[in-house]
Design a protein around this motif. Structure first.
Motif, PDB file in Angstrom:
ATOM      1  N   ALA A 119      -1.788  13.011  -5.085  1.00 37.28           N
ATOM      2  CA  ALA A 119      -2.585  13.056  -6.250  1.00 37.28           C
ATOM      3  C   ALA A 119      -2.323  11.000  -6.750  1.00 37.28           C
ATOM      4  N   THR A 120      -1.733   9.831  -5.730  1.00 41.70           N
ATOM      5  CA  THR A 120      -2.117   8.807  -6.062  1.00 41.70           C
ATOM      6  C   THR A 120      -3.231   8.183  -5.912  1.00 41.70           C
ATOM      7  N   ASP A 121      -3.570   7.094  -6.211  1.00 39.06           N
ATOM      8  CA  ASP A 121      -5.150   6.826  -6.456  1.00 39.06           C
ATOM      9  C   ASP A 121      -5.082   6.082  -4.522  1.00 39.06           C
ATOM     10  N   ASN A 122      -3.575   5.942  -4.537  1.00 36.91           N
ATOM     11  CA  ASN A 122      -3.891   5.128  -2.708  1.00 36.91           C
ATOM     12  C   ASN A 122      -4.162   5.908  -1.424  1.00 36.91           C
ATOM     13  N   VAL A 123      -3.856   7.137  -2.380  1.00 39.76           N
ATOM     14  CA  VAL A 123      -4.193   8.544  -1.516  1.00 39.76           C
ATOM     15  C   VAL A 123      -4.908   9.277  -1.876  1.00 39.76           C
ATOM     16  N   LYS A 124      -5.523  10.187  -2.538  1.00 41.80           N
ATOM     17  CA  LYS A 124      -6.290  10.877  -2.958  1.00 41.80           C
ATOM     18  C   LYS A 124      -7.418  10.403  -2.494  1.00 41.80           C
ATOM     19  N   LEU A 125      -8.653  11.543  -1.541  1.00 41.74           N
ATOM     20  CA  LEU A 125      -9.841  11.566  -1.420  1.00 41.74           C
ATOM     21  C   LEU A 125     -11.163  11.753  -2.293  1.00 41.74           C
ATOM     22  N   SER A 126     -10.754  10.579  -2.492  1.00 41.97           N
ATOM     23  CA  SER A 126     -11.956  10.806  -3.258  1.00 41.97           C
ATOM     24  C   SER A 126     -13.219   8.659  -3.607  1.00 41.97           C
ATOM     25  N   GLY A 127     -13.462   9.072  -4.261  1.00 42.15           N
ATOM     26  CA  GLY A 127     -14.889   7.600  -4.313  1.00 42.15           C
ATOM     27  C   GLY A 127     -16.334   8.234  -3.446  1.00 42.15           C
ATOM     28  N   SER A 128     -16.660   7.690  -2.406  1.00 41.63           N
ATOM     29  CA  SER A 128     -17.999   7.836  -1.831  1.00 41.63           C
ATOM     30  C   SER A 128     -17.655   8.054  -0.375  1.00 41.63           C
ATOM     31  N   THR A 129     -18.247   7.838   0.617  1.00 46.48           N
ATOM     32  CA  THR A 129     -18.492   8.452   1.604  1.00 46.48           C
ATOM     33  C   THR A 129     -17.305   7.245   2.315  1.00 46.48           C
ATOM     34  N   ASP A 130     -17.599   6.281   2.622  1.00 46.52           N
ATOM     35  CA  ASP A 130     -16.744   4.861   2.479  1.00 46.52           C
ATOM     36  C   ASP A 130     -15.561   4.676   2.158  1.00 46.52           C
ATOM     37  N   ASP A 131     -15.111   5.214   1.151  1.00 49.27           N
ATOM     38  CA  ASP A 131     -14.052   5.133   0.111  1.00 49.27           C
ATOM     39  C   ASP A 131     -13.480   6.681   0.886  1.00 49.27           C
ATOM     40  N   LYS A 132     -14.060   6.763   1.440  1.00 51.84           N
ATOM     41  CA  LYS A 132     -13.011   8.388   1.288  1.00 51.84           C
ATOM     42  C   LYS A 132     -12.524   7.779   3.123  1.00 51.84           C
ATOM     43  N   LEU A 133     -13.580   7.385   4.055  1.00 49.60           N
ATOM     44  CA  LEU A 133     -13.069   6.705   5.500  1.00 49.60           C
ATOM     45  C   LEU A 133     -11.900   6.064   5.427  1.00 49.60           C
ATOM     46  N   GLU A 134     -12.210   5.416   4.432  1.00 49.74           N
ATOM     47  CA  GLU A 134     -10.994   3.988   4.693  1.00 49.74           C
ATOM     48  C   GLU A 134      -9.799   4.561   4.816  1.00 49.74           C
ATOM     49  N   LYS A 135      -9.586   5.670   3.461  1.00 58.66           N
ATOM     50  CA  LYS A 135      -8.499   6.647   3.549  1.00 58.66           C
ATOM     51  C   LYS A 135      -8.323   6.882   4.625  1.00 58.66           C
ATOM     52  N   VAL A 136      -8.982   7.141   5.096  1.00 59.99           N
ATOM     53  CA  VAL A 136      -8.059   8.583   6.300  1.00 59.99           C
ATOM     54  C   VAL A 136      -7.914   7.706   7.360  1.00 59.99           C
ATOM     55  N   PHE A 190       0.929  -1.079   0.254  1.00 59.75           N
ATOM     56  CA  PHE A 190       0.067  -0.147   0.027  1.00 59.75           C
ATOM     57  C   PHE A 190       1.360   0.906  -0.112  1.00 59.75           C
ATOM     58  N   MET A 191       2.361   1.278   0.571  1.00 61.22           N
ATOM     59  CA  MET A 191       3.159   2.430   0.979  1.00 61.22           C
ATOM     60  C   MET A 191       3.406   2.518   0.125  1.00 61.22           C
ATOM     61  N   LEU A 192       4.288   1.768  -0.543  1.00 60.67           N
ATOM     62  CA  LEU A 192       5.131   1.389  -1.944  1.00 60.67           C
ATOM     63  C   LEU A 192       4.248   2.200  -3.184  1.00 60.67           C
ATOM     64  N   GLY A 193       2.926   1.421  -3.182  1.00 62.79           N
ATOM     65  CA  GLY A 193       2.029   2.548  -4.591  1.00 62.79           C
ATOM     66  C   GLY A 193       1.498   3.399  -4.528  1.00 62.79           C
ATOM     67  N   SER A 194       1.790   4.481  -3.537  1.00 62.60           N
ATOM     68  CA  SER A 194       1.715   5.640  -3.539  1.00 62.60           C
ATOM     69  C   SER A 194       3.405   6.241  -3.228  1.00 62.60           C
ATOM     70  N   LYS A 195       4.375   5.624  -3.316  1.00 58.38           N
ATOM     71  CA  LYS A 195       5.577   6.022  -2.923  1.00 58.38           C
ATOM     72  C   LYS A 195       5.976   7.272  -1.997  1.00 58.38           C
ATOM     73  N   ASP A 196       4.549   6.626  -0.700  1.00 58.13           N
ATOM     74  CA  ASP A 196       4.885   7.453   0.819  1.00 58.13           C
ATOM     75  C   ASP A 196       6.138   7.244   0.993  1.00 58.13           C
ATOM     76  N   PRO A 197       6.482   8.895   1.193  1.00 61.91           N
ATOM     77  CA  PRO A 197       8.146   8.396   1.922  1.00 61.91           C
ATOM     78  C   PRO A 197       8.233   7.925   3.464  1.00 61.91           C
ATOM     79  N   ARG A 198       6.922   8.281   4.781  1.00 61.16           N
ATOM     80  CA  ARG A 198       7.185   8.089   5.609  1.00 61.16           C
ATOM     81  C   ARG A 198       7.795   6.110   5.075  1.00 61.16           C
ATOM     82  N   ILE A 199       7.585   5.532   4.703  1.00 62.16           N
ATOM     83  CA  ILE A 199       8.347   4.125   5.042  1.00 62.16           C
ATOM     84  C   ILE A 199       9.538   3.983   4.844  1.00 62.16           C
TER      85      ILE A 199
END
Length: 646
Positions: free
Chosen positions: A519-536, A285-294
């Motif tokens: 800006a990556t799909d893994n992180v960008k807050l988009s979709g339904s409310t449930d989709d957004k809550l999952e990302k949060v 998941f983190m590599l999919g967004s090139k998350d620097p925290r990794i």
């Protein structure tokens, strides 16, 4: 004693618990006034900051193994046995708040006796620390003695009553508002060198108090959503403000140097910590967004390009971990040429699969021979031997120890080489510096992500901002905070590649990385409310990699990671029901001779804790653990089951 930010740590803690005195009080006793101690509220604050430690050695040695097993955000190095859902009450959790409550009550009594309200800043600060620890303690044990605790000296109470979590949440919100009012008053004393956290900047302490309400609000939401949202809305409008700027983070080192006394004030602990490996689900998941925290949360594995070449030279190329070999580009002669895939440093982060009891699963035929041998039973697969010399290399990334201890020696992975005379050069490169330990307790990343969560639960907005605005600010702040911690703690590869391997890259945060990640799909807050809550929730879980209790509580109260997720799925273990995964720690039955026996048993019964660990079992408890899933602490009663958000 020389503690640059904590001048009177040890001596003050011992002396300041004594009764108030002055020369006049003792003139008739023919005592030298110089030998009379006087309570100093500023010194008591110092002692409270010393004692404040929700992420101490015991949490990182004991509790983290259970937290990360259950929420699947990590894989304990010793966690591959059939007692996956076994339980122990260890880690210092359950009574940490007592360590600061005693100082808060002493300051309160001093102010009541003297009328010196200019010391209210010290009172408020120690009170805030106590509430923080109270939240931490009640997360796993429920009701605690609070209103009557630490009142033997002034009120003679030796058997304090237990207060329920429901009562405490209400009380703590009121107390935090009282502390904010104290901190906003004029004329407060401020001996800045006694406060390692904020240097007696009372405005920052007030922001901490106001922000701490959000920890209560999100825990309260499943039981009383309206009250939770009201608390958050009030906090957002409170004149104290919230911690939304990393400059206000409750992130600090207790001391930066010492001459004598307890070095743990500087370095955190001298004891070893449990090894927690990354899981493939979190890593992917983190590599999919090139998350620097990794790069700040986990270590690089041992397979730099020179070690890879050593495996090639010794005929062990096929023994490389699959994830490593997948990114190795060979030249025409079969030697290492360059890194493929995402390149360095990303290719150096590898993880273990989420697996329960690998040996049992292997014997039952549900875990392949190849996976079992590569991940769980490698033998000498990751070792190079030349004559009597050998080196073993770590194939998987684990939680970076230097983010939890200031006294960790790092040895760079290097290849052995043979000289013309047949001698073996081990190429030992070490970093043995002891560095002050900086820790994060509450910051802008956490606050903004809480507000994003609550905004989504409130129809998309709260505190005058949208969920998207809170979310992006929270993710950005979290990355910046991890970068700041990594830099302050001088973790391996920060600012250097050690000059050994030209293909090694430092791990420092780079310009533009946060925006690219958002800006990556893994992180960008988009979709339904449930989709957004999952990302949060997933961002909160990653943010809490340094606060394993909060990480566990976030998973427990939200139901994320969820089963079947396309982002970061919760794995259903073969033969292990979700209802067998505990949701609190075991509580042992008290001894009959305990003066608190009746009070404790009544408190446990009131919470529905009918299954207690027995004294003969010691600290261990394991009988399917259904009671530890169904007999829940109050704040967890209406939360979803593991992996199944509402």
């Amino acid at each position: 004693m020389k503690l640059y930010h904590l001048f009177f740590a040890g001596a003050t803690a011992a002396l300041l618990l004594m009764n108030t005195g002055c020369a006049d009080d003792y003139k008739d006793l023919n005592m030298d006034p110089a030998n009379v101690t006087k309570t100093m509220p500023e010194g008591l604050l110092t002692a409270a900051i010393n004692a404040f430690q929700p992420t101490d050695y015991l949490v990182w040695f004991y509790n983290v193994q259970y937290f990360t097993r259950w929420d699947q955000m990590g894989t304990p190095g010793s966690g591959f046995a059939d007692d996956f859902t076994g339980m122990q009450e260890s880690g210092g959790q359950g009574s940490q708040y007592i360590q600061t409550l005693k100082y808060r009550n002493r300051i309160q009594n001093y102010i009541s006796e003297t009328g010196e309200v200019e010391n209210n800043g010290y009172l408020a600060a120690t009170g805030i620390l106590t509430i923080y620890l109270g939240i931490f303690d009640t997360d796993m044990y429920g009701s605690i003695p609070y209103t009557e605790a630490c009142h033997y000296d002034d009120l003679g109470i030796i058997t304090p009553k237990y207060d329920t979590v429901e009562e405490l949440y209400d009380l703590w919100v009121r107390e935090l508002n009282d502390f904010i009012a104290m901190l906003q008053a004029d004329g407060l004393s401020a001996v800045t060198r006694q406060d390692a956290a904020y240097g007696c900047n009372w405005a920052k302490w007030a922001r901490l108090a106001n922000s701490l309400k959000l920890k209560i609000a999100v825990r309260l939401y499943n039981n009383d959503p309206q009250k939770a949202l009201a608390i958050a809305s009030e906090a957002a409008s409170n004149a104290a403000g919230l911690i939304t700027d990393t400059a206000d983070d409750f992130r600090f080192a207790k001391a930066t140097d010492y001459a004598s006394g307890n070095a743990d004030h500087v370095y955190g602990t001298g004891n070893g910590l449990s090894t927690i490996y990354a899981t493939d689900k979190v890593m992917n998941f983190m590599l999919g967004s090139k998350d620097p925290r990794i790069r700040f949360i986990y270590t690089k594995n041992s397979f730099n390009s020179k070690v890879v070449q050593s495996f090639i030279d010794n005929g062990k190329y096929n023994d490389l971990p699959t994830a490593v070999k997948a990114n190795v580009v060979l030249d025409a002669e079969g030697n290492f040429k360059e890194w493929g895939g995402m390149g360095e440093p990303w290719v150096r982060y590898t993880a273990l699969p989420v697996t329960y009891s690998p040996k049992t699963q292997h014997d039952a035929g549900t875990l392949s021979d190849a996976d079992y041998e590569e991940y769980w039973n490698p033998g000498l697969r990751y070792q190079i031997a030349i004559g009597d010399n050998q080196k073993t290399y770590n194939p998987w990334s684990y939680y970076t120890s230097e983010m939890r201890r200031g006294r960790v020696d790092f040895q760079l992975p290097t290849a052995m080489t043979v000289g013309d005379d047949g001698s073996v050069d081990m190429h030992v490169i070490e970093d043995t510096d002891d560095n002050p330990l900086y820790q994060m307790y509450l910051g802008a990343g956490e606050v903004c992500l809480y507000m994003a969560e609550l905004a989504l639960l409130n129809g998309g907005q709260i505190g005058g901002q949208t969920a998207e605005a809170w979310y992006e600010a929270g993710v950005a702040a979290s990355v910046e905070e991890f970068d700041a911690l990594a830099k302050a703690n001088k973790i391996p590869y920060y600012g250097t590649n050690y000059g050994y391997d030209d293909n090694d890259k430092p791990i420092d945060l780079q310009t533009g990385e946060i925006d690219a990640m958002l800006a990556t799909d893994n992180v960008k807050l988009s979709g339904s409310t449930d989709d957004k809550l999952e990302k949060v929730y997933l961002q909160l879980l990653i943010h809490f990699s340094e606060q394993c209790d909060d990480q566990y509580v976030t998973a427990r109260r939200s139901g994320y990671p969820k089963t079947g997720s396309e982002l970061l799925p919760f794995v259903q273990f073969p033969g292990v029901a979700l209802s067998a995964i505990p949701r609190r720690f075991v509580i042992s039955e008290p001894q009959n001779t305990d003066l608190m026996f009746d009070i404790k048993m009544a408190a446990y019964k009131a919470q529905g804790f009918n299954t207690l660990g027995t004294n003969s079992q010691g600290n261990q408890y394991n009988s399917g653990n259904a009671p530890l899933n169904t007999e829940r602490v109050w704040q967890d009663k209406n939360a979803p089951q593991w992996g199944t958000p509402k």
